[in-house]
Design a protein around this motif. Structure first.
Motif, PDB file in Angstrom:
ATOM      1  N   THR A   1       3.012   5.917  -2.915  1.00  0.00           N
ATOM      2  CA  THR A   1       4.147   6.550  -2.768  1.00  0.00           C
ATOM      3  C   THR A   1       4.378   6.843  -4.173  1.00  0.00           C
ATOM      4  O   THR A   1       4.700   8.053  -5.327  1.00  0.00           O
ATOM      5  N   MET A   2       3.707   6.403  -5.505  1.00  0.00           N
ATOM      6  CA  MET A   2       4.061   6.699  -6.258  1.00  0.00           C
ATOM      7  C   MET A   2       2.703   7.404  -7.347  1.00  0.00           C
ATOM      8  O   MET A   2       3.277   8.241  -8.243  1.00  0.00           O
ATOM      9  N   GLN A   3       1.393   7.353  -6.223  1.00  0.00           N
ATOM     10  CA  GLN A   3       0.401   8.071  -6.662  1.00  0.00           C
ATOM     11  C   GLN A   3       1.004   9.882  -6.589  1.00  0.00           C
ATOM     12  O   GLN A   3       1.337  10.915  -7.247  1.00  0.00           O
ATOM     13  N   LEU A   4       1.918  10.119  -5.672  1.00  0.00           N
ATOM     14  CA  LEU A   4       2.061  10.958  -4.803  1.00  0.00           C
ATOM     15  C   LEU A   4       3.253  11.688  -5.283  1.00  0.00           C
ATOM     16  O   LEU A   4       3.281  12.730  -5.852  1.00  0.00           O
ATOM     17  N   SER A   5       4.094  10.861  -6.236  1.00  0.00           N
ATOM     18  CA  SER A   5       4.949  11.125  -6.662  1.00  0.00           C
ATOM     19  C   SER A   5       4.736  11.526  -8.495  1.00  0.00           C
ATOM     20  O   SER A   5       4.847  13.190  -9.163  1.00  0.00           O
ATOM     21  N   ASN A   6       3.821  11.366  -9.298  1.00  0.00           N
ATOM     22  CA  ASN A   6       2.501  11.174  -9.930  1.00  0.00           C
ATOM     23  C   ASN A   6       1.729  13.155  -9.911  1.00  0.00           C
ATOM     24  O   ASN A   6       1.535  13.426 -10.452  1.00  0.00           O
ATOM     25  N   ILE A   7       1.879  13.261  -8.858  1.00  0.00           N
ATOM     26  CA  ILE A   7       1.166  13.608  -8.678  1.00  0.00           C
ATOM     27  C   ILE A   7       1.790  15.485  -8.742  1.00  0.00           C
ATOM     28  O   ILE A   7       1.350  16.088  -9.129  1.00  0.00           O
ATOM     29  N   HIS A   8       3.267  15.246  -8.028  1.00  0.00           N
ATOM     30  CA  HIS A   8       3.917  16.576  -7.944  1.00  0.00           C
ATOM     31  C   HIS A   8       4.674  16.294  -9.471  1.00  0.00           C
ATOM     32  O   HIS A   8       4.698  17.610  -9.770  1.00  0.00           O
ATOM     33  N   LYS A   9       4.608  15.221  -9.858  1.00  0.00           N
ATOM     34  CA  LYS A   9       5.235  15.813 -11.449  1.00  0.00           C
ATOM     35  C   LYS A   9       3.939  16.425 -12.045  1.00  0.00           C
ATOM     36  O   LYS A   9       4.528  16.811 -13.018  1.00  0.00           O
ATOM     37  N   THR A  10       2.685  15.751 -11.916  1.00  0.00           N
ATOM     38  CA  THR A  10       1.770  16.594 -12.891  1.00  0.00           C
ATOM     39  C   THR A  10       1.810  18.279 -12.164  1.00  0.00           C
ATOM     40  O   THR A  10       1.737  18.689 -13.170  1.00  0.00           O
ATOM     41  N   MET A  11       2.295  18.354 -10.874  1.00  0.00           N
ATOM     42  CA  MET A  11       1.640  19.936 -10.304  1.00  0.00           C
ATOM     43  C   MET A  11       3.274  20.498 -10.821  1.00  0.00           C
ATOM     44  O   MET A  11       2.709  21.990 -11.617  1.00  0.00           O
ATOM     45  N   GLU A  12       4.553  20.179 -11.052  1.00  0.00           N
ATOM     46  CA  GLU A  12       5.562  20.378 -11.610  1.00  0.00           C
ATOM     47  C   GLU A  12       5.491  20.945 -13.384  1.00  0.00           C
ATOM     48  O   GLU A  12       5.364  21.825 -13.570  1.00  0.00           O
ATOM     49  N   LEU A  13       4.603  20.014 -13.827  1.00  0.00           N
ATOM     50  CA  LEU A  13       3.871  20.372 -15.198  1.00  0.00           C
ATOM     51  C   LEU A  13       3.060  21.563 -14.833  1.00  0.00           C
ATOM     52  O   LEU A  13       3.353  22.349 -16.307  1.00  0.00           O
ATOM     53  N   LEU A  14       2.043  21.301 -14.821  1.00  0.00           N
ATOM     54  CA  LEU A  14       0.778  22.769 -14.796  1.00  0.00           C
ATOM     55  C   LEU A  14       2.374  23.573 -14.471  1.00  0.00           C
ATOM     56  O   LEU A  14       1.454  25.078 -14.824  1.00  0.00           O
ATOM     57  N   GLN A  15       2.958  23.777 -13.013  1.00  0.00           N
ATOM     58  CA  GLN A  15       3.093  25.321 -12.819  1.00  0.00           C
ATOM     59  C   GLN A  15       4.055  25.338 -14.456  1.00  0.00           C
ATOM     60  O   GLN A  15       4.229  27.000 -14.669  1.00  0.00           O
TER      61      GLN A  15
ATOM     62  N   GLN B   1       0.518  -0.852  -0.079  1.00  0.00           N
ATOM     63  CA  GLN B   1       0.294  -0.176  -0.018  1.00  0.00           C
ATOM     64  C   GLN B   1       0.508   1.015  -0.134  1.00  0.00           C
ATOM     65  O   GLN B   1       0.535   2.510  -1.061  1.00  0.00           O
ATOM     66  N   ILE B   2       2.011   1.094   1.005  1.00  0.00           N
ATOM     67  CA  ILE B   2       3.401   2.571   1.010  1.00  0.00           C
ATOM     68  C   ILE B   2       3.576   2.121  -0.489  1.00  0.00           C
ATOM     69  O   ILE B   2       3.890   3.910  -0.975  1.00  0.00           O
TER      70      ILE B   2
END
Length: 835
Positions: A149-163, A144-145
């Motif tokens: 973690t993969m979900q969090l990483s994808n969220i961060h990458k998506t956020m950076e791409l959006l930024q 589950q961790i």
């Protein structure tokens, strides 16, 4: 389970049975004491021939049995083997009994180890079960961790791409607004700021790999188009600034490309462009086909042949077109070099307003300076084209060889203009001195051809005037004037440039050496050239003409050189010296013969009687016979020789305009005066009437020399000595010591004259050594005043010895005076000479 006591009970019984067998063994051993007590069974087997085979590692029982059966004593050997077996069993039993307690201890240790091993086995089993239980408990949380973690990483990458996407869109909007606002008037557009936005957008995309986003891809397509517009506009501004040498526009253009991140590539492109332009300009300037077309000369008749030579009717126009193109090429090279230097100048001053980086450092980075790159390419191309034109086109070779001064002046003018236009304080010049030398060396091939042609023209003229095959011919004055005029024309053709003038002067120096050699070959020698008693011979007249020709060359060339820099005189000093020397050599033997003749006339003074007394001798106004002979000789020399060598009146000769012959005549006149004074001082006895006669002779000599040889007033020391000697002979001996006239006379003359006032026993050096006047005169010529004084001092010492030998206490009045004059001479010789 039996108790430990019951398990250990058999041991004493076994030990007891063992001990019961021991006496039997012991009682049986007396018959073989050595075998049981001192030797082990193995050692016995090693020494036994039968048992030895059993110790071998490759023992073969079949082979041993076969040998025993074949030996015929099989029963004996079987019995022997039984004894060996019994012996080994006894030894084994003995070893077990001796190590009984050790073996029991080893047995207990093995039991303890087995017990511990069973405990470890149970512990390992427990641990394995615990591990399996833990693994089953944490496997699911770990999974589950990992997913979270993969979900969090994808969220961060998506956020950076959006930024970054939002950042790009904002910058792009800002760039759009800027381009839309200022698009109507590009002059007002902030191109540097737009370039900075463009570079920042592309940098963000490149660093973060923002590809595959439809909206961004469309925006980036527009950004790239905008970048092309910025590059085009920036290049337009930069080229316009370089063309007009506008530092502000050049700085703006460089800032645009620096903000675009393409400064070095853009500058390299510009430099390569300027290189190509310069190389093309040089090649076009020497393109004979293009020259022929531009000058209106068609191919075929009047066109260009394969050798690059225009045919009849096209040479003049092609020549003019060639010079026009070379001039245009020079101007183009100047504009290119100045533009590149201007670019380099702005780069060396311009810094980025944010990072404060010097733009020149970004461009150079260890490479050559921009001007050096361009100049090196231009010089290389120029040298290559010049070499190709020299070898491939006889027409261009002829034009540039004949017109090399013009070509060289163009090059010098180009270098001077570049130096002048790039001479700014605090900024490196466009080209160094080494670069200038390389450009001058590019046309050196034509320089050598021009100098060779210059030497050829002059040497051919000299060879025509002085042919080697005809020694007796004497050129006319017009021929010599032609040589001088040709030399003058060669100098005037290159007079605008000092360096080229020196090169031409070196060639002229070679020609003057050649001229001196040819004239020296023409000079007549032998008795006819030295005779002075008769009229001038043809050989002498020929030598006079050659001397005057060389004198004319020396005088006129020297007058030309005076108007040139001082170094020109140094270049021609050797060759003019050769001309001067040969001119002197042509008449030196004659002048020496004339001097010898005049000296022989003066030597006759010793045949005259200057000691005669009486009024008849004093009142005789006629000149002495030797003086008449001397006057006749001088008149003869004047009419036959000097009048031909000195066409002008001797009274017009002034210092500073003295010619070669004038110098020789001056030297001869000075020698005659000095020689006369020397031998007049040797006359003894000298009576009062003799003094009058000698004074008359001196007046006649002064008149003869002044009217026929050289103005005596311009002879300096010899004339002053003659004028001083005349009153000196009339002074009393007591007055001589304080007379100022002695300053104008050589000390040796005064000392020799004093002998005529002394007693007869005071012998002169000539009398003491029994020399003739000629011999003594030759000795005087070879000695200095201090050496002459030593000879005179020896005669004074002899005189003093004679006086003391007679017992006299008084000396002649001349004796102390001569000592005083001689001692002052010795003191002067000991003083250090002034530099």
């Amino acid at each position: 389970m039996a108790s430990p006591a019951l398990q250990r009970s058999p041991v004493p019984l076994q030990r007891l049975s063992t001990f019961k067998d021991k006496p039997t063994t012991t009682s049986a051993t007396p018959s073989h004491p050595a075998t049981t007590t001192s030797t082990s069974p193995l050692e016995t087997f090693a020494s036994d021939p039968i048992f030895f085979a059993f110790l071998s590692p490759d023992f073969d029982s079949a082979r041993f049995s076969s040998q025993a059966l074949s030996s015929g004593s099989a029963a004996a050997r079987a019995e022997k083997l039984q004894e060996g077996i019994h012996l080994l069993e006894k030894q084994l039993r003995s070893e077990v009994l001796s190590r009984h307690y050790g073996l029991l201890a080893q047995l207990s240790s093995l039991k303890d180890a087995e017990s511990a091993l069973s405990v470890i086995r149970s512990g390992v089993s427990t641990l394995q079960s615990s591990v399996n239980r833990v693994r089953s408990e944490i496997a699911e949380p770990n999974r589950q961790i990992r997913v979270k973690t993969m979900q969090l990483s994808n969220i961060h990458k998506t956020m950076e791409l959006l930024q970054f996407s939002i950042r790009i869109l904002r910058l792009s909007k800002k760039l759009r607004d800027m381009m839309a606002t200022d698009g109507t008037d590009p002059e007002k557009m902030d191109l540097a700021k737009a370039a900075q936005l463009h570079c920042e957008i592309l940098s963000i995309c490149k660093e973060n790999e923002l590809v595959g986003i439809d909206e961004l891809d469309e925006e980036l397509s527009w950004v790239k188009e905008t970048g092309n517009k910025l590059r085009s506009e920036g290049m337009r501004v930069l080229e316009r600034g370089l063309e007009g040498l506008n530092q502000a526009e050049v700085g703006l253009g460089l800032q645009i490309f620096y903000n675009l991140g393409e400064l070095r590539e853009t500058v390299d492109t510009l430099i390569n462009k300027y290189k190509s332009m310069g190389v093309k300009s040089v090649s076009v300037a020497l393109d004979m086909k293009a020259i022929s077309a531009s000058s209106g000369v068609s191919f075929g008749p009047g066109g260009i042949q394969r050798s690059g030579t225009p045919q009849i009717g096209g040479g003049a126009k092609a020549k003019e077109a060639l010079w026009v193109r070379v001039s245009e090429c020079i101007d183009h090279i100047h504009s290119i070099v100045v533009a590149v230097w201007h670019l380099q100048r702005v780069l060396s001053k311009k810094r980025d307003p944010f990072s404060h980086v010097l733009l020149l450092d970004e461009v150079i980075k260890g490479d050559q300076m921009l001007t050096d790159r361009v100049w090196e390419a231009l010089v290389k191309s120029f040298a290559s084209q010049m070499k190709s034109a020299f070898t491939a086109s006889s027409f261009v070779k002829e034009i540039f060889t004949l017109g090399y001064p013009k070509l060289f002046y163009m090059i010098e003018n180009l270098l001077e203009r570049i130096s002048r236009d790039t001479d700014v304080k605090g900024v490196l010049p466009a080209i160094s001195q080494e670069g200038k030398d390389r450009m001058a060396a590019a046309v050196e091939i034509f320089q050598n051809s021009f100098l060779a042609l210059c030497f050829s023209r002059l040497s051919d003229l000299v060879n025509t005037v002085f042919p080697v095959s005809n020694r007796g011919s004497v050129p006319s004055k017009e021929h010599i004037s032609r040589i001088i005029i040709r030399i003058q024309e060669e100098i005037e053709a290159v007079q605008l440039d000092g360096r080229l003038t020196l090169l031409v002067l070196r060639e002229i120096g070679k020609v003057l050496h050649l001229l001196a050699e040819r004239v020296e070959y023409q000079i007549s020698t032998g008795p006819e050239a030295r005779q002075v008693t008769g009229p001038a011979t043809p050989s002498q007249l020929k030598n006079f003409t050659l001397c005057q020709h060389l004198q004319e060359v020396h005088t006129r060339i020297s007058s030309i050189v005076v108007a040139l820099p001082a170094v020109a005189s140094e270049v021609l000093s050797s060759s003019l010296g050769s001309i001067y020397g040969v001119a002197c050599d042509s008449v030196t033997s004659l002048f020496q013969a004339m001097v010898d003749r005049l000296e022989s006339c003066i030597l006759q003074i010793h045949d005259q009687n200057f000691g005669a007394l009486g009024m008849d001798a004093a009142m005789d106004n006629n000149a002495s016979p030797y003086m008449e002979d001397l006057q006749k000789s001088i008149l003869h020399f004047r009419s036959e020789f000097l009048s031909r060598l000195l066409p002008l009146s001797s009274s017009t000769v002034t210092i500073g305009t003295e010619t070669i012959c004038t110098r020789l005549v001056r030297s001869m006149a000075s020698r005659v005066l000095i020689f006369f004074i020397r031998h007049a001082s040797l006359i003894r006895p000298l009576s009062e009437s003799g003094k009058l006669r000698m004074a008359r002779d001196m007046a006649e000599l002064e008149l003869a020399v002044g009217q026929n040889l050289f103005p005596v007033e311009q002879l300096g020391g010899p004339y002053r000595a003659l004028r001083a000697f005349r009153p000196v002979i009339f002074l009393e001996t007591e007055q001589l010591g304080a007379s100022p006239l002695l300053q104008d006379l050589p000390p040796s003359v005064i000392l020799h004259h004093l002998y005529s006032r002394g007693p007869a026993e005071l012998l002169s050096p000539m009398q003491r050594n029994k020399l003739t006047p000629l011999q003594y005169s030759l000795w005087l010529d070879s000695q200095g005043e201090d050496q002459i004084w030593r000879g005179i001092k020896a005669t004074l010492d002899d005189y003093a010895t004679k006086v003391r030998a007679r017992g006299d206490k008084e000396f002649s009045p001349v004796y102390p005076l001569m000592l005083r004059i001689g001692s002052s001479l010795s003191e002067d010789s000991r003083l250090p000479q002034k530099p």
